[in-house]
Each structure stands twice: as structure tokens, then as C-alpha cells.
Design an enzyme around this catalytic site. Structure first.
Site, mmCIF file in Angstrom:
data_model
loop_
_atom_site.group_PDB
_atom_site.id
_atom_site.type_symbol
_atom_site.label_atom_id
_atom_site.label_comp_id
_atom_site.label_asym_id
_atom_site.label_seq_id
_atom_site.Cartn_x
_atom_site.Cartn_y
_atom_site.Cartn_z
ATOM 1 N N GLY A 637 0.855 -1.175 0.000
ATOM 2 C CA GLY A 637 0.000 0.000 0.000
ATOM 3 C C GLY A 637 0.886 1.218 0.000
ATOM 4 O O GLY A 637 2.100 1.106 -0.194
ATOM 5 N N GLY A 638 0.293 2.355 0.217
ATOM 6 C CA GLY A 638 1.035 3.603 0.156
ATOM 7 C C GLY A 638 2.148 3.673 1.180
ATOM 8 O O GLY A 638 3.159 4.331 0.980
ATOM 9 N N TYR A 639 1.997 2.944 2.274
ATOM 10 C CA TYR A 639 2.944 3.018 3.383
ATOM 11 C C TYR A 639 4.167 2.186 3.139
ATOM 12 O O TYR A 639 5.177 2.355 3.795
ATOM 13 C CB TYR A 639 2.256 2.469 4.641
ATOM 14 C CG TYR A 639 1.772 1.091 4.363
ATOM 15 C CD1 TYR A 639 0.489 0.901 3.853
ATOM 16 C CD2 TYR A 639 2.607 -0.001 4.490
ATOM 17 C CE1 TYR A 639 0.075 -0.347 3.495
ATOM 18 C CE2 TYR A 639 2.186 -1.243 4.125
ATOM 19 C CZ TYR A 639 0.918 -1.414 3.628
ATOM 20 O OH TYR A 639 0.513 -2.644 3.257
ATOM 21 N N LYS A 641 5.275 -2.166 2.345
ATOM 22 C CA LYS A 641 4.850 -3.532 2.010
ATOM 23 C C LYS A 641 4.628 -4.402 3.239
ATOM 24 O O LYS A 641 5.105 -4.095 4.325
ATOM 25 C CB LYS A 641 5.921 -4.193 1.139
ATOM 26 C CG LYS A 641 5.870 -3.730 -0.308
ATOM 27 C CD LYS A 641 6.784 -4.583 -1.154
ATOM 28 C CE LYS A 641 6.506 -4.328 -2.646
ATOM 29 N NZ LYS A 641 7.465 -5.038 -3.499
ATOM 30 N N ASP A 752 -12.520 2.091 13.913
ATOM 31 C CA ASP A 752 -12.576 1.780 12.492
ATOM 32 C C ASP A 752 -13.027 0.337 12.263
ATOM 33 O O ASP A 752 -12.428 -0.412 11.502
ATOM 34 C CB ASP A 752 -11.215 2.046 11.834
ATOM 35 C CG ASP A 752 -11.350 2.233 10.326
ATOM 36 O OD1 ASP A 752 -12.477 2.507 9.854
ATOM 37 O OD2 ASP A 752 -10.337 2.113 9.616
#
Ligand SMILES: *[C@@H]1O[C@H](CO)[C@@H](O)[C@H](O)[C@H]1NC(C)=O
Ligand SMILES: *[C@@H]1O[C@H](CO)[C@@H](O)[C@H](O)[C@H]1NC(C)=O
Ligand SMILES: *[C@@H]1O[C@H](CO)[C@@H](O)[C@H](O)[C@H]1NC(C)=O
Length: 950
Positions: A637-639, A641, A752
Site C-alpha cells: 500500500g502507500g505506506y 509492504k 474503524d
């Protein structure tokens, strides 16, 4: 000697000048009193002259304050009665300050006030009757607060009033009309807007309210407790354009002169108890949107006006006793977008001819249609589920015999550029620049269209917004719109982000001006979108701004400079400043590296306090993931792996590795791992350890092999969830959440909860994951914490969203949505439809399975026994109750699911069946749940501030 005296005289005279300039302005005292009741007034409010010294949000004429606009300033506190002394005040806008509470003080003296705008604060108590003395009032917007009591009749005296918005409060009582002695709203013949929706107004709509003298264009009375008949006098108000009477308890027949209202473009009569003949709308030639669903009109043939009103975009008449065939002419209306006629007795052959529109949606569920004349070349979305035609075996495979789901996701596209990856809470703008946008939600109370997938409509709105900001000369670079959805009141909601130009964030002046453009209706949307209101997200961060304390020193310095002791003072200040800066630098350094005094290998120092989790070296993790090989990567993801790894002990783990640029500060990282390491429960994903070295931040979790609940519900993981498995998953997730709320120390609110964050292990036990947004309930005395609203659209508790007060019940709401997702297999918002509302709408408690057959996920095994399903639905509904206090606690939820399982003949404490018999094919290649971007965003994120390389 003589020269010395001269210098002395000069010094004295300068001091006198300085003092003269600081004579308080006439309105200074009142503003000072206002400030003392409120926190977070602008730091520029320090001098004695609000008019001469550029106080932000203050405008003056001839040294008198004429306008106070402080929208979205994060103000908290109460309004002081000294407000009354600002006798020249014309505009007061305090909108979007959720922290403003208490009642409105007496304001009858403000004889020049023309705009009173208090949208989206937390004011309560009655609207003061003295409001009727503000005879210059043109704009009165008190919507989205908690006002109680009834509408003051004195408002009838406000003969200049143009805009009256009292919507979304807790107002009770009847709509006041005049009678000799007392005024009433019938006197407001120049007012164009009555917005009274979402209140608890009761009684009949007085027939005296309306007359042919009126010039009303928007009459919004939706979602109240109004009873009685619709008065025939309504037909006299020829100027009307929008009429919303839906969601009340109106009865009797609709007055036959309604079709005199030839300018009405949106007409909502739905969800009442109206009877008599289906209204004859012939002649209403401006009609775009008609919703008369859920009334008990007389059994009637399809009325002729169905095919004659050329402007119609939307026709909704669900459950209104219509019968007979639908005329082919209906579908060739040139603007038609949506026809919803569910639950009627429409029969015969459906022929849609050659529709004009390319994106027509037609929903005729639960009718008696037995044939469909197919025509090729038209892209319509048709639903005929539960009609005889779909019961014939040959037709059951037709697409119109299943409920298809297409999304109406939209967001303003990039402006010929590639979006950039931004750090922290910065967002990439349509011009691909990272910045802190001003954000909020636009609510459109009666759009004239219903096709939410036509992107050109949003583009028109987008351009109008951008133009409005730029023509007001505001420093706005770009505007982004996203996520169109229809909410429970049939308002269209759109998220708005406004990006700054030149800098990465707006200053205070820019924010209050942008907010005012939206609160004061300076922005006029395209006609399709009228009327609208805006609610800003709480707490825009004006970081880096000087605080009022430091600012106020400038005045002192100037005064002192004129005096003799100037040097000493300046030196003192400089010394203090340097000391202060040094302290600050030390503090900043400490925040960046909390491990500075802590050597993980020696295990010295008090930080971090870990229970059970261990500290891994980079080398160790590198080895167990085969040098972070691609073969071991299970998601990204953007952060960064996620890798699967096998520890030396043989334990399988999932390792989340933040990439450069998406790490969080060391202190947050430490807090995060301390929190995670304290959590141990079989229904909660547990932290095995972490790594913090060589500019690396990694979290090591137990590996959960079967992905998320979303993967199973969508079929992605290849695991079929029947009713029994769904019950078990619900129970597991509920127990995990109960643990966090009740047994974790300190208790944790997850914030969440969603199907993506419930993972299934090899025995299909559910485990709660991702405390990315979690909040500790630190102080046991406090039952809530105020926070910036975070979470995921569709699961978000509306009460939390409105009040920003986070309690355990916020998780309970999301859990309720999750339960509905479990039985329907649908995401919380699909096709702009909100699952909570869809289930409520379809639900009929008198019928088998509450009449939810159509909405249930077929994979649940509709042919099998769904014992307990009704109770399960009841539980879900109680979890999504509007008010948190009406929702059960997680302990109660756990107990109820256990009851339901026993009812279904299951043992709630038995383990799930073993792997070998549990799975149909476990398909490989689906993205692993750890790749969920949010999941990695532990506690506000594995995101900057960046670590400085040492
Ligand atoms: C509906 O109203 C129109 C215009 O007032 C009238 O001509 C027509 O006869 C009415 N139709 C019915 C079915 O009452
Ligand atoms: C449709 O329903 C109407 C009214 O109930 C009835 O008169 C008519 O015969 C039906 N038509 C068909 C094709 O079944
Ligand atoms: C989309 O909206 C635009 C603007 O209202 C309209 O001109 C166009 O016809 C619409 N397209 C479709 C396919 O409905």
C-alpha cells in the site's frame, strides 16, 4: 544638561502618543467580554483597537464593529450577553464551531443585524423570542444545532427576512401563525426559504400559513411529526419551487389544486399516511423529481401524467397501490433518469421502447410483470426481481432478475498531472500538490437529478465552486469533490476539499472567508443543486501560527522602546527567547527519537513498556523474510509492504515495513507498540513484536491466513460463509470488541470497525485487527473523548460525526453496519445506497424473514434454515440506533448473539469446524488483508514526520 532635558521631553511625548493611540475603541469592551467566554479567538485579537489593528474576522465602519465572521475557527465556549452592546453589528457568523455551546443570550438590541448565521455549532436551549426585534434580519440560519422549544412566533415580525433556516435541531410544537395579538410565520410574505426539516414539529400544517401573497420558493418540512391533511392553501403559493413534506405523518387526501404549482420542480410527499386518489400532477410542467412512495393511496391505474411531464428526471412511487401496465411513453421522456415503482401491482408486458437517456435506472421489484420486450442498443439498468417473469426458469438467468450493484464513486480528477504521495494528513490536490485542504460535507436538500453516476453534473458544481472562491479573490488553488451519496433524508452528500494556493495550508483569514462563502450562501450552486448547506469538518489546523500571547508582546515592546529601559528589556526578552528556542529544539529532538536513551540490545531505560511483544533486529527480520523477497510479499500500500515471514521458532508472522517517507515519529511509534502489546485476546490480532532501527519501522503480527471478512463476503477468498459461519464470525468479532471496550486496560475504542478489519484465522475464528485509529479511554471519569472525526465512510456513527464525541457506542454503530453487511453481503454504501436505510426500507416485521429475501446475500444459503435471522436483524438495528444511548453495549451484543446461536441450535462456545472440511477452494492470489492501507496506518499512521537520518 539642556540636551538631557530635551531627550527626556521627547521620551515623555512619545509615551503620551503611544497611550493616546491605545485609547480603547468603543466596541473593545464588548469584544473583550465575548473573548472571555470563548477560547481560540484569533491571535490577532490583542490590541485595544479592533477596528484599526486588523483583528481577523472583524470588519468596521467608522470605528464601529459591523461584522464578526469567525466560521471554522475551532471556537469553544459560550456566547456572552455583551454581544448586545455591538449596536452597529450587521453580520454575525460563528458557523462550524462545534465547541460553541449554551443558549443564545438576549440579542434584541442588535437593531442593525441583517445576517445571523450559526450553522453547525452546538447551541441549545430555546431560540429567544427577542429574535423578533431584529427587524433588519435578512438571513437567519440556525440549522444543525440542538435548539429546543418551539419556533418563536415573533419571527413573523421580521418583515425583511429572506432566508429562514431552522432545520436539523430539536424544535417541537406547532408552526406558529398569527392571530390578532401574536405574530406568526404567515406574515413572512417576502421570505423565500422556510427550511424546517429534521426537527420534531408536530400538529397540523396550519392552512393559514399559506396565501397567494407569499413569495416562498423552498418549503422544507421533511422529517418532522406533522399530522393532519395537507392544507389546500398550499396550492395558492405559486412561487414554490421545492416542496418537501416527506417523512411526517400527514394523512387525508392530497388537495386537488396541488397541480396549480406549476413552478415546483421537486415534490416529496413520501413516507406519510396519505390516502385518497393518487395525486393528479398534470400541469406541473416544471417537475423534475417526484417522490410519493409509501403512502396508501386508493388502488389506481397508472396515471396519465406519468408520460406527459417532459421535465421529469425521477419518478418514485414505491408501494402506492398502482396497477396496470406501464406506458411505453414514460421511458421516452427526454430527461428521465430513474423510475422506482417497487411493491406495486404493475402487470403485463414491460416495454421500454427506445429511451432517450443512456443511463436509465428502472426498479420494478415486487410487481406482477410477466414479460419484457427486449430492445438492443440501450444501456438501462433494470430490476425485475420478484416479478412473475423472474420466476420462470428460462428467465431466471437474465441480468434483470438479480440485483446488480454499480457504484457511483466519483472524485474530481487530476488536472493533467500525476497524484503525488503526501505525508501525514496532507492530501494531493487536483493540481497534484500536497497540502492541508479545508474540508467538509456539502448537503443538497433536493437535487433535481437522481443519476449519481453522471460525472458531468459534479463537474458543473466543481467549476461553480472554484469560480466562486476565485472571484472572491480567495487564495484557493483547486477544489475537489468526492463520494456522492444519498443519505437517510434523501439529501445528496458530497465531500468537499478546498486546497490553498501558494502555501500548503490556509491562514486564519482565508479559512474564515472561505467558510463564510459557504455559510452565508454567497456561493450559489447551479439550480440542480439548490438548496444546499455545508458543514465543515471540525478543527482546521492553523499550525505554526503565533499564539496570542507572543503577539501581544509587540505592543509592549513598542511602548517600552520609547521609554528609557528599552535596552534592558530587549536583552531580557532576547535571552528568554533564546532559552525558549533551545528548550523547544530539545523537546523536538526528544519527540523524534524517544529511543535516544534506550538501547534495545541492553534493554535499558523505561521505554518502551512492552507486554509480551519483543524487539526484533533488522537482520532477524531480513532473514526470516528471505531478504524481503517479492515471493514473501503478501500485500502493499502507500505506506510500504507487508511480508510473510517465518521466525526461528517456526511461527508464521506478517511483517509490515514502512517505506521511507511514510514513517511516523518515534514517539508515536512507541505509543503505538505499547498499546498493541497490551492487547491479548483470541479474537484480537496480536502483536508479536517490532523493529525500530536503521531508519526502519516495522510491526510484526501473528499471521492470519484466511483474509478479511470482506474477502470472504465478496467471494475473493473462496471461503463460502453460510449462516452458521456468519453467526460465528459475528460472535468472534463482538467478543474481540467487547474485550477492547471492557477488559483492555485502559479500554480502547477501535474507531474503524469494518469488514476489512475483521480477519479470519484457519478455523474461521474472527479476529479484530487494525487499531490504526484507536483511542484510549484514559480517564475513567470521562465517558467520552473529543477527537477529530476519523473512520470509514458508511460505518461512521452519525452521532459521533455530528458531536465529535467518541464513545464505545461509536464502535457499536459500526458493528451494527457490519452485521448488516454480514447478512446482505453488500458493502455499507453501494450505488449511493446506504445499507442501513435499504434494510429499514425493505423490512416488514409481519412477514417471514422480515421480508428481506431480496436483500439477503444468496450465499448465506437461502434454502437452508435461517433460524434466528430476525433476531439478528433486530440486534443490528438496535446497534445502528440514531442515539448512542439507545444502542446496546458490546457485552449486551455478545450475549444476544449467543442467544441467537442457541436458538439456532448452536453452541456459542464450540470451536469452529476444522480447516479440512471447512473450505471449498481456498483461492490463492487474493490480496492479503494486511495490505489494507488503513490497517497499516497505526494510530494516525506510519506516516511522517520523517525520521532524520542520524
Ligand atoms: C388531472 O388534471 C388535469 C388538469 O387539471 C385535468 O384535465 C384532468 O382531467 C385530471 N385528470 C384526472 C384523472 O382527474
Ligand atoms: C393488469 O391488471 C389490471 C387491473 O388489475 C387488469 O384489468 C388487467 O387485465 C391486467 N392485465 C394483464 C395483462 O394481466
Ligand atoms: C449528464 O449530465 C449533463 C449535465 O446535466 C447532461 O447534459 C447529460 O445529458 C447527462 N448525461 C446523461 C448520460 O444522463
Amino acid at each position: 544638561m539642556g540636551s538631557r532635558i530635551q531627550v527626556f521631553m521627547v521620551v515623555i511625548s512619545i509615551q503620551i502618543l503611544v497611550i493616546a493611540a491605545q485609547q480603547p475603541n468603543q466596541d473593545y469592551a464588548a469584544l473583550k467580554a465575548l473573548m472571555s467566554g470563548m477560547k481560540n479567538t484569533p491571535p490577532s485579537w490583542v490590541s485595544f483597537d479592533p477596528c484599526g489593528d486588523n483583528w481577523e474576522g472583524i470588519t468596521c465602519t467608522d470605528s464601529r464593529v459591523t461584522s464578526i465572521t469567525l466560521a471554522s475557527m475551532n471556537l469553544t465556549g459560550q456566547l456572552s450577553g455583551d454581544l448586545q452592546n455591538l449596536s452597529e453589528l450587521q453580520t454575525l457568523d460563528l458557523s462550524y464551531n462545534k465547541g460553541l455551546t449554551g443558549s443564545i443570550p438576549p440579542i434584541g438590541n442588535l437593531k442593525n443585524l441583517s445576517n445571523l448565521i450559526l450553522i453547525g455549532c452546538s447551541f441549545s436551549g430555546p431560540i429567544p423570542d427577542t429574535i423578533g426585534s431584529l427587524t433588519q434580519l435578512v438571513f437567519l440560519s440556525l440549522n444543525s444545532n440542538s435548539f429546543t422549544g418551539s419556533i418563536p412566533p415573533s419571527i413573523g415580525n421580521l418583515s425583511k427576512l429572506y432566508w429562514l433556516d431552522l432545520a436539523d435541531n430539536k424544535l417541537t410544537g406547532t408552526i406558529p401563525v398569527s392571530n390578532g395579538a401574536t405574530p406568526g410565520l404567515d406574515m413572512l410574505v417576502h421570505t423565500k426559504h422556510f427550511h424546517f426539516g429534521i426537527n420534531q414539529l408536530s400538529g397540523e400544517i396550519p392552512s393559514q400559513l399559506f396565501s397567494s401573497n407569499m413569495t416562498l420558493i423552498h418549503l422544507l418540512l421533511e422529517n418532522n411529526n406533522l399530522t393532519g391533511e395537507i392544507p389546500a392553501t398550499l396550492g395558492l403559493v405559486q412561487s414554490l419551487e421545492v416542496v418537501r413534506l416527506d417523512r411526517n405523518s400527514l394523512n387525508g387526501s392530497v388537495p386537488s389544486n396541488l397541480n396549480n404549482l406549476s413552478h415546483v420542480s421537486e415534490l416529496y410527499l413520501s413516507n406519510n399516511k396519505l390516502t385518497g386518489p393518487v395525486p393528479n400532477l398534470t400541469g406541473m410542467n416544471s417537475l423534475n423529481y417526484v417522490d410519493m412512495s409509501n403512502n396508501t393511496f386508493d388502488i389506481s391505474d397508472v396515471p396519465p401524467w406519468f408520460s406527459t411531464i417532459q421535465s421529469l428526471t425521477t419518478l418514485m412511487m414505491e408501494q402506492t397501490q398502482l396497477q396496470g401496465e406501464l406506458p411505453i411513453a414514460l421511458f421516452s421522456l427526454p430527461q428521465l433518469q430513474t423510475v422506482i415503482l417497487r411493491k406495486n401491482k404493475i402487470n403485463g408486458t414491460l416495454d421500454i421502447g427506445s429511451p432517450y437517456s443512456n443511463q436509465l435506472q428502472v426498479d420494478l421489484q415486487d410487481n406482477l410483470i410477466d414479460a419484457f420486450r427486449q430492445r438492443t442498443g440501450y444501456n438501462i439498468e433494470l430490476i425485475l426481481v420478484n416479478n412473475p417473469i423472474c420466476k420462470e426458469t428460462t428467465a431466471t438467468t437474465e441480468p434483470y432478475c438479480t440485483i446488480t450493484q454499480s457504484n457511483s464513486t466519483y472524485s474530481t480528477p487530476e488536472n493533467n498531472c500525476l497524484p503525488v504521495k503526501c505525508s501525514s494528513d496532507q492530501i494531493s490536490s487536483p493540481n497534484c500538490k500536497c497540502a492541508y485542504p479545508y474540508m467538509g460535507t456539502l448537503f443538497f436538500r433536493s437535487p433535481s437529478f437522481s443519476n449519481l453516476r453522471n460525472t458531468s453534473i459534479y463537474e458543473i458544481l466543481h467549476n461553480a465552486l472554484l469560480e466562486s472562491f476565485q472571484s472572491s479573490l480567495l487564495p484557493v488553488d483547486s477544489v475537489s469533490l468526492r463520494n456522492p451519496t444519498t443519505n437517510l433524508n434523501d439529501y445528496l452528500e458530497l465531500r468537499l476539499e478546498v486546497f490553498p494556493s501558494g502555501q500548503d495550508r490556509f491562514n486564519r483569514t482565508a479559512i474564515l472567508e472561505i467558510a463564510f462563502v459557504l455559510s452565508n450562501q454567497t456561493f450559489k450552486p447551479p439550480p440542480e443543486f439548490e438548496p444546499f448547506y455545508f458543514i465543515a469538518d471540525p478543527s482546521y489546523d492553523f499550525a505554526g501560527e503565533a499564539s496570542s500571547a507572543t503577539n501581544s508582546h509587540t505592543g509592549i515592546i513598542i511602548g517600552a522602546a520609547a521609554g528609557a529601559s528599552v535596552l534592558v528589556l530587549l536583552l531580557l526578552l532576547a535571552g528568554f527567547y533564546a532559552f525558549h528556542q533551545k528548550k523547544r529544539a530539545e523537546r523536538a529532538n526528544k519527540q523524534n527519537n524517544p529511543f535516544a536513551s534506550w538501547d534495545p540490545n541492553k534493554n535499558s531505560g523505561s521505554i518502551p513498556q512492552l507486554k509480551g511483544a519483543r524487539c526484533f533486529s533488522f537482520e532477524e527480520l531480513k532473514k526470516c523474510t528471505n531478504n524481503f523477497s517479492d515471493a514473501n510479499s503478501v500485500g502493499s500500500g502507500g505506506y510500504g509492504k507487508v511480508y510473510r515471514g517465518t521466525l526461528a521458532t517456526g511461527q508464521l508472522v506478517a511483517i509490515k515495513r514502512a517505506q521511507q517517507g511514510s514513517m511516523q515519529g518515534g514517539l508515536e511509534f512507541k505509543t503505538e507498540i505499547e498499546l498493541l502489546s497490551r492487547v491479548h485476546h483470541k479474537n484480537v490480532v496480536s502483536l508479536v513484536g517490532f523493529c525500530f532501527e536503521q531508519c526502519e519501522q516495522m510491526l510484526v503480527y501473528e499471521f492470519i491466513p484466511n483474509g478479511s471478512l470482506t474477502d470472504s463476503l465478496s467471494g475473493k477468498s473462496g471461503i463460502r460463509l453460510d449462516w452458521v459461519r456468519r453467526l460465528r464470525a459475528a460472535l468472534g468479532a463482538a467478543r474481540g470488541l467487547q474485550y477492547l471496550h471492557v477488559h483492555a486496560d485502559p479500554p480502547i475504542i477501535h474507531r474503524d470497525i469494518k469488514s476489512n478489519n475483521i480477519l479470519l484465522d484457519e478455523r474461521l475464528n474472527a479476529k479484530v485487527a487494525d487499531f490504526g485509529l484507536s483511542k484510549l479511554m484514559g480517564d475513567p471519569e470521562k465517558s467520552h473523548v473529543s477527537t477529530q472525526v476519523k473512520g470509514t465512510m458508511g460505518y461512521l456513527d452519525p452521532e459521533y460525526y455530528m458531536t465529535q464525541q467518541l464513545t464505545e457506542k461509536t464502535d457499536v454503530y459500526s458493528f451494527g453496519v457490519l452485521l448488516l453487511e454480514l447478512i446482505t453481503g453488500r458493502g455499507p454504501i453501494e450505488k449511493g445506497k446506504y445499507i442501513v436505510r435499504e434494510v429499514k426500507r425493505a423490512m416488514d416485521k409481519t412477514k417471514d424473514l422480515y421480508n428481506l429475501h431480496e436483500i439477503l446475500d444468496p450465499a448465506i444459503g437461502l434454502a437452508t434454515s435461517l433460524k434466528g435471522l430476525e433476531k439478528f436483524v433486530d440486534l443490528a438495528m438496535s446497534c445502528v440506533a440514531e442515539s448512542g444511548t439507545d444502542r446496546p453495549t458490546m457485552s449486551e451484543v455478545v450475549k444476544e448473539i449467543e442467544n441467537i446461536m442457541q436458538l439456532a441450535g448452536l453452541n456459542p462456545n464450540a470451536e469452529s469446524a476444522s480447516t479440512s472440511v471447512s473450505y471449498e477452494s481456498t483461492s490463492k492470489g487474493f490480496e492479503h488483508p494486511y495490505s489494507n492501507e488503513n490497517l497499516f496506518a497505526y494510530s494516525g499512521g506510519f506516516v511522517p514526520p520523517k525520521l532524520e537520518p542520524q
